[in-house]
Enzyme design. Structure first.
Site, PDB file in Angstrom:
ATOM      1  CB  CYS A 264      51.906  35.342  41.590  1.00 34.39           C
ATOM      2  SG  CYS A 264      50.236  35.535  40.961  1.00 34.39           S
ATOM      3  CG  HIS A 282      48.349  37.464  44.284  1.00 34.56           C
ATOM      4  ND1 HIS A 282      48.255  38.948  44.538  1.00 34.56           N
ATOM      5  CD2 HIS A 282      48.006  37.364  43.098  1.00 34.56           C
ATOM      6  CE1 HIS A 282      47.550  39.446  43.616  1.00 34.56           C
ATOM      7  NE2 HIS A 282      47.503  38.485  42.566  1.00 34.56           N
ATOM      8  CG  HIS A 284      42.776  38.618  42.857  1.00 38.49           C
ATOM      9  ND1 HIS A 284      42.420  38.213  41.596  1.00 38.49           N
ATOM     10  CD2 HIS A 284      44.070  38.639  42.777  1.00 38.49           C
ATOM     11  CE1 HIS A 284      43.574  38.289  40.831  1.00 38.49           C
ATOM     12  NE2 HIS A 284      44.548  38.552  41.789  1.00 38.49           N
ATOM     13  CD  GLU A 306      43.774  44.052  70.579  1.00 35.39           C
ATOM     14  OE1 GLU A 306      44.160  45.168  71.031  1.00 35.39           O
ATOM     15  OE2 GLU A 306      44.486  43.113  71.076  1.00 35.39           O
ATOM     16  CG  HIS A 362      45.744  42.948  40.958  1.00 28.59           C
ATOM     17  ND1 HIS A 362      46.697  42.795  39.833  1.00 28.59           N
ATOM     18  CD2 HIS A 362      45.490  41.555  41.378  1.00 28.59           C
ATOM     19  CE1 HIS A 362      47.052  41.540  39.932  1.00 28.59           C
ATOM     20  NE2 HIS A 362      46.334  40.730  40.754  1.00 28.59           N
TER      21      HIS A 362
HETATM   22  C1  LIG Z   1      41.675  36.330  37.275  1.00 29.65           C
HETATM   23  S1  LIG Z   1      43.082  36.380  36.635  1.00 29.65           S
HETATM   24  C2  LIG Z   1      44.185  36.894  37.746  1.00 29.65           C
HETATM   25  C3  LIG Z   1      45.656  36.690  37.145  1.00 29.65           C
HETATM   26  O1  LIG Z   1      45.884  37.551  35.944  1.00 29.65           O
HETATM   27  C4  LIG Z   1      46.515  37.042  38.320  1.00 29.65           C
HETATM   28  O2  LIG Z   1      46.191  38.414  38.824  1.00 29.65           O
HETATM   29  C5  LIG Z   1      46.713  36.060  39.317  1.00 29.65           C
HETATM   30  O3  LIG Z   1      46.408  36.528  40.311  1.00 29.65           O
HETATM   31  C6  LIG Z   1      46.594  34.595  39.275  1.00 29.65           C
HETATM   32  O4  LIG Z   1      47.634  34.439  38.429  1.00 29.65           O
HETATM   33  P1  LIG Z   1      47.957  32.629  38.333  1.00 29.65           P
HETATM   34  O5  LIG Z   1      48.876  32.756  36.981  1.00 29.65           O
HETATM   35  O6  LIG Z   1      46.613  31.870  38.284  1.00 29.65           O
HETATM   36  O7  LIG Z   1      48.609  32.454  39.508  1.00 29.65           O
HETATM   37 ZN   LIG Z   2      46.428  38.772  40.775  1.00 32.71          ZN
END
Ligand SMILES: CSC[C@@H](O)[C@@H](O)C(=O)COP(=O)(O)O
Ligand SMILES: [Zn+2]
Length: 396
Positions: A264, A282, A284, A306, A362
């Protein structure tokens, strides 16, 4: 004080203390006091190492203690552009899926760099000190294997040097333990402490499971970045990469940990450069992925809640009011994280107010002026996404 050690296995883990020399006054004195020494150093490689160590000791002898410490830390730990490790040898859990090619030129210099090889040849720890430090370093480290942990606090201590007054020998285990205690007490807001702590928390939120997601924090104009493809809830302080704003490595994790920088990184850097962020997270978030499925548009519009008041309007330089509408861009996912850079950058241009970019199916990147702001906003976004999913599935 000079210690002389021998190691008796190929991995240099079982150190045998031969002799301690408290008043080192030169190579010749050692040889005179230990006539069998050169014979015992039968292997030529060992002899070379011994000569190098003694040569360094003689050199250090000629400078004052404080200057010696400064010189040591500056040369040993501020590692950059050391021998590069072969890309093929990097074995993180997903490394094979991350070829490092084709990249937006502007961010070319911030492609995660391969980990430089640290010079570990002249580590002066014996097994007892090693074990002691291993036990003391952090609670988390107790389950970590010795082989992947060496050389302990070496990579952390240099950064903390000014605050911790490392006047005593850094080889001394008691001092080492003391310094590590101080790290946790004095430096609980240091990114090396914060990143593992926050990732642990994010894991419990379901945001960084399966090694996905990550975080980066800017501190003293240096960028601290979590490693790639690791169990994000089990990170340790010396797992963290440090680079400058141009992407040049300042500190990397110990070589034997075999870690690489988060994939990332290009997006993190884009947020630092374009939005002057102090931290980028970041996540998920499953809630967000659900919302993307329910919302095929290329933006999310949130109003009437709110918790909007915890989201920062970057254009207006203030937080939203609860009667305003928050618009967050959604960009399409790509095969590799680095391929998101172009669309991410376009979204920043098109949505000057936003403090987040959603990546469809994602997750999301959220940034703030510091880690607290980024974290708070993540929590507020997650909250409103949850309500929006509820509204959508119930046609409210
Ligand atoms: C489950 S793999 C997810 C990755 O491809 C990516 O999307 C992520 O968020 C994390 O990347 P990383 O390189 O481990 O920091
Ligand atoms: Zn990711």
């Amino acid at each position: 004080m000079l210690h002389i050690y021998y190691f008796n296995d190929a991995y240099k883990r079982n150190w045998l203390r031969l002799k301690q020399i408290f008043h080192f006054s030169g190579k010749n004195d050692i040889l005179a006091g230990n006539p069998k020494l050169m014979k015992q150093l039968s292997r030529s490689k060992l002899k070379v190492k011994w000569s190098r160590a003694v040569q360094e000791a003689e050199c250090l002898l000629s400078i004052k203690k404080n200057e010696r410490l400064t010189a040591f830390f500056d040369t040993k730990f501020i590692s950059s552009n050391h021998d590069m490790k072969s890309e093929n040898n990097i074995q993180t859990e997903r490394s094979s899926t991350h070829p490092q090619t084709s990249f937006t030129p502007k961010y070319m210099n911030i492609i995660p760099k391969l980990q430089p090889k640290l010079e570990l040849e002249n580590s002066n720890y014996d097994s007892a000190t090693y074990q002691e430090n291993l036990t003391n370093i952090t609670e988390r480290s107790s389950t970590h294997s010795q082989a992947s942990f060496s050389p302990k606090c070496k990579n952390i201590i240099p950064k903390l040097k000014p605050k911790l007054e490392l006047e005593n020998s850094y080889y001394d285990s008691a001092t080492c333990q003391e310094n590590l205690t101080k790290i946790s007490i004095l430096q609980k807001d240091h990114p090396r402490i914060l990143i593992p702590e926050l990732c642990k928390l994010f894991f419990t939120n379901g945001w960084v499971t399966g090694t996905g997601g990550g975080i980066s924090i800017k501190y003293n104009n240096q960028i601290f970045i979590a490693p790639s493809g690791v169990q994000k809830e089990r990170m340790e302080p010396d797992d963290i990469f440090v680079q400058d704003m141009n992407g040049a490595d300042i500190e990397v994790p110990p070589y034997e940990k075999n870690l690489s920088k988060s994939q990332c990184t290009p997006i993190f850097m884009c947020s630092y450069i374009e939005r002057n962020a102090g931290a980028v997270i970041h996540i998920h978030s499953p809630e967000l992925v659900k919302l993307c499925l329910l919302n095929p548009e290329n933006e999310l519009r949130i109003s009437g809640l709110e918790m909007i008041k915890g989201i920062y309007n970057e254009e207006k330089g203030r937080f939203y009011d609860n009667d305003e509408e928050v618009i967050i861009p959604i960009i399409e996912n790509s095969k590799y994280e680095r391929d998101l850079v172009d669309t991410f950058q376009l979204a920043l241009m098109k949505y000057p107010s936003t403090s987040a970019v959603v990546v469809r199916n994602h997750g999301m990147y959220v940034w703030g002026s510091d880690w607290k702001s980024a974290k708070t906003q993540c929590e507020c976004y997650e909250y409103v996404f949850n309500i929006m999913v509820f509204k959508k599935i119930n046609n409210l």
